[in-house]
Design a protein around this motif. Structure first.
Motif, short mmCIF file in Angstrom:
data_model
loop_
_atom_site.label_atom_id
_atom_site.label_comp_id
_atom_site.label_asym_id
_atom_site.label_seq_id
_atom_site.Cartn_x
_atom_site.Cartn_y
_atom_site.Cartn_z
N PHE A 193 0.82 -1.23 0.00
CA PHE A 193 0.00 0.00 0.00
C PHE A 193 0.86 1.27 0.00
N ILE A 194 1.64 1.48 1.04
CA ILE A 194 2.33 2.77 1.15
C ILE A 194 3.49 2.85 0.16
N GLY A 195 4.23 1.74 0.02
CA GLY A 195 5.36 1.72 -0.91
C GLY A 195 4.94 2.05 -2.33
N LEU A 225 12.30 -4.08 -4.11
CA LEU A 225 12.43 -5.48 -3.73
C LEU A 225 11.19 -5.87 -2.93
N ASP A 226 10.45 -6.83 -3.45
CA ASP A 226 9.20 -7.22 -2.78
C ASP A 226 8.99 -8.71 -2.99
N ALA A 227 8.59 -9.40 -1.93
CA ALA A 227 8.36 -10.85 -2.02
C ALA A 227 7.00 -11.17 -2.64
N GLY A 286 11.76 -10.79 -4.38
CA GLY A 286 12.65 -11.45 -3.42
C GLY A 286 12.27 -11.10 -2.00
N ASP A 287 12.87 -11.86 -1.10
CA ASP A 287 12.46 -11.83 0.30
C ASP A 287 13.55 -11.21 1.16
N ILE A 288 13.18 -10.29 2.05
CA ILE A 288 14.20 -9.68 2.91
C ILE A 288 14.74 -10.67 3.94
N GLU A 316 5.18 -7.60 7.46
CA GLU A 316 3.84 -8.11 7.69
C GLU A 316 3.15 -7.01 8.47
N SER A 317 1.96 -6.59 8.03
CA SER A 317 1.44 -5.33 8.56
C SER A 317 0.04 -5.41 9.17
N HIS A 318 -0.56 -6.59 9.19
CA HIS A 318 -1.95 -6.62 9.66
C HIS A 318 -2.04 -7.21 11.08
N PRO A 352 1.52 -8.72 18.76
CA PRO A 352 2.73 -9.27 18.12
C PRO A 352 3.20 -8.39 16.96
N TYR A 353 2.25 -7.78 16.24
CA TYR A 353 2.66 -6.86 15.16
C TYR A 353 3.46 -5.69 15.71
N SER A 354 2.88 -4.98 16.69
CA SER A 354 3.58 -3.78 17.17
C SER A 354 4.87 -4.15 17.90
N SER A 367 6.81 -6.61 17.04
CA SER A 367 7.83 -6.89 16.02
C SER A 367 8.34 -5.59 15.40
N LYS A 368 7.46 -4.62 15.25
CA LYS A 368 7.90 -3.32 14.70
C LYS A 368 8.79 -2.60 15.73
N ALA A 369 8.40 -2.68 17.00
CA ALA A 369 9.20 -2.03 18.05
C ALA A 369 10.60 -2.64 18.08
N ASN A 387 -2.45 5.49 11.32
CA ASN A 387 -3.14 4.67 10.30
C ASN A 387 -3.23 5.42 8.98
N ASN A 388 -2.77 4.80 7.93
CA ASN A 388 -2.86 5.42 6.62
C ASN A 388 -4.17 5.02 5.94
N TYR A 389 -4.65 5.90 5.07
CA TYR A 389 -5.77 5.53 4.19
C TYR A 389 -5.51 6.13 2.84
P1 NAD Z 1 1.39 -3.76 3.11
O1 NAD Z 1 1.05 -4.96 3.90
O2 NAD Z 1 0.34 -3.15 2.22
O3 NAD Z 1 2.65 -4.07 2.18
C1 NAD Z 1 3.76 -4.77 2.64
C2 NAD Z 1 4.60 -5.16 1.43
O4 NAD Z 1 5.74 -5.86 1.91
C3 NAD Z 1 3.86 -6.10 0.46
O5 NAD Z 1 4.06 -5.68 -0.87
C4 NAD Z 1 4.54 -7.45 0.72
O6 NAD Z 1 4.56 -8.29 -0.43
C5 NAD Z 1 5.93 -7.03 1.14
N1 NAD Z 1 6.59 -8.03 1.99
C6 NAD Z 1 6.06 -8.67 3.07
N2 NAD Z 1 6.95 -9.53 3.59
C7 NAD Z 1 8.08 -9.43 2.81
C8 NAD Z 1 9.34 -10.06 2.85
N3 NAD Z 1 9.63 -10.99 3.77
N4 NAD Z 1 10.27 -9.71 1.93
C9 NAD Z 1 9.98 -8.77 0.99
N5 NAD Z 1 8.79 -8.16 0.90
C10 NAD Z 1 7.85 -8.48 1.79
O7 NAD Z 1 1.94 -2.70 4.14
P2 NAD Z 1 1.78 -1.11 4.15
O8 NAD Z 1 0.47 -0.77 4.73
O9 NAD Z 1 2.17 -0.57 2.82
O10 NAD Z 1 2.89 -0.75 5.24
C11 NAD Z 1 4.23 -0.44 4.85
C12 NAD Z 1 5.06 -0.18 6.10
O11 NAD Z 1 4.45 0.87 6.84
C13 NAD Z 1 5.11 -1.38 7.05
O12 NAD Z 1 6.42 -1.46 7.56
C14 NAD Z 1 4.12 -1.05 8.14
O13 NAD Z 1 4.50 -1.63 9.37
C15 NAD Z 1 4.21 0.46 8.18
N6 NAD Z 1 2.98 1.14 8.64
C16 NAD Z 1 1.81 1.02 7.94
C17 NAD Z 1 0.67 1.70 8.38
C18 NAD Z 1 -0.62 1.63 7.62
O14 NAD Z 1 -1.60 2.26 8.07
N7 NAD Z 1 -0.71 0.96 6.49
C19 NAD Z 1 0.72 2.46 9.54
C20 NAD Z 1 1.92 2.53 10.24
C21 NAD Z 1 3.06 1.90 9.77
#
Ligand code: NAD
Length: 337
Positions: free
Chosen positions: A16-18, A37-39, A63-65, A89-91, A166-168, A170-172, A196-198
């Motif tokens: 989404f954000i990328g 680079l995206d898996a 590819g995978d990080i 992983e973001s959900h 577990p999400y937060s 892992s981010k922390a 939260n982004n929209y």
């Molecule tokens: P998203 O889930 O939409 O996208 C994540 C992307 O990462 C996907 O394209 C996925 O294929 C890729 N990915 C996942 N695991 C991978 C791996 N092992 N190797 C390579 N690529 C991989 O997430 P988003 O909403 O775009 O969020 C992007 C970043 O912003 C994340 O780090 C998230 O924690 C952070 N964030 C998002 C929000 C939000 O509201 N969306 C809010 C705060 C922070």
């Protein structure tokens, strides 16, 4: 600050954000190249990047990080001069049902990337190789690392971390690893923690796309608990501008909170979306809001997040420019299409 003629590595750019960041950044920086680079997990979709796929300054690598060898090869082959790291992983709901992959990708993956950058760019702690001087690692994180607020108060960059899911968590953890590479090795890192982004291109599992999808397919619109959990909403295009600014302007080691100044309860958000849908795509009778249904609360559901974005406003002259109702309308139109 950064060398403007070089290639930057964006991770998770098909999410989404990328995928909102890449077209913006390429347009703003006509000398720069991006490798994405995206898996392509369930959350990544190359359709999100159709507008840049034929741009000669853009290249996609699947590819995978978590794959350290691959990361080293990318750094060697592509002369990477900066990283903007979105991949995660973001959900939150998925982190409750399946936490393991959150640790693997968000913590171990971030470590791999950071360490590969460190080994490529630096010859010793606090000693950059000449050709990589000023190379920067920008880590994208979340306000959820700060835990949950009561009815008052805001998260600042000085709020102690207290992640609850577990999400937060892992981010922390990943933020802390990034922080340590700055303090221990003198690496040029920056971290942004956003609310939260929209906006367009968000995966359908997230709250706003779910509300819209369920509404127009005449299903129940599920809202957790009593709907009174509060979130701050940041329009993704305001966010990508902030990221770009922090990436190019911030001091090494800096941290910025980014928020949208649009705090509301989940139930208020659902009602606003239903009202806009009533205007855009009226039902034969009644309002979409009649479909709102309260469901069993998310385990460990944080009550309130709210961001104090005064640091980025005063130091980098950024502010969330979008008006919530207008940007929400644009977002709804995108999903209706
Ligand atoms: P998203 O889930 O939409 O996208 C994540 C992307 O990462 C996907 O394209 C996925 O294929 C890729 N990915 C996942 N695991 C991978 C791996 N092992 N190797 C390579 N690529 C991989 O997430 P988003 O909403 O775009 O969020 C992007 C970043 O912003 C994340 O780090 C998230 O924690 C952070 N964030 C998002 C929000 C939000 O509201 N969306 C809010 C705060 C922070």
């Amino acid at each position: 600050m950064n060398d403007l003629n070089k290639t930057i590595l964006v991770t998770g750019g098909a999410g989404f954000i990328g995928s909102n960041f890449i077209p913006y950044y390429l347009e703003q920086n006509p000398e720069q190249h991006i490798i994405n680079l995206d898996a392509l997990t369930y959350a990544g979709d190359l359709e999100n990047l159709s507008e840049v796929e034929s741009n000669p300054r853009y290249q996609f690598i699947k590819g995978d990080i978590r794959n350290r060898e691959l990361l080293e090869k990318i750094f060697q082959d592509h002369n990477i001069h900066g990283v903007v790291h979105f991949a995660a992983e973001s959900h939150v709901d998925n982190s409750i049902s399946n936490p393991g992959v959150f640790i693997e990708t968000n913590v171990n993956g971030t470590f791999n990337l950071l360490d590969a950058a460190f080994k490529t760019w630096m010859k010793a702690p606090f000693e950059y190789r000449e050709e990589f001087r000023d190379c920067r690692f920008h880590h994208i994180s979340t306000d959820e690392v700060y835990g949950s607020l009561g009815d008052t108060g805001y998260f600042t960059e000085k709020t102690p971390y207290a992640p609850n899911s577990p999400y937060s968590a892992s981010k922390a953890a990943s933020d802390m690893v990034v922080r340590s590479y700055h303090h221990t090795y003198g690496m040029n890192t920056v971290i942004t923690n956003c609310s939260n982004n929209y906006g367009p291109k968000q995966h359908k599992e997230k709250l706003i796309p779910t509300i819209i999808r369920k509404a127009i397919s005449r299903e129940d619109i599920p809202i957790y608990g009593n709907g009174k959990n509060v979130r701050d909403w940041l329009y993704v295009l305001d966010h990508v501008k902030a990221i770009s600014l922090v990436y190019t302007e911030a001091k090494a080691g800096d941290v910025y909170n980014i928020g949208g100044d649009a705090e509301m309860q989940n139930i208020e958000l659902a009602q606003k979306i239903c009202k806009l849908l009533d205007e855009l795509k009226p039902k034969d009778s009644g309002s979409y809001s009649e479909q709102i249904t309260f469901v069993k609360d998310r385990a460990g559901h944080d009550q309130r997040y709210a961001i104090d974005a005064s640091k980025i406003r005063s130091q980098l002259n950024w502010k969330a420019e979008s008006k919530f109702e207008d940007a929400l309308m644009e977002t709804i139109k995108f999903y209706l299409k």
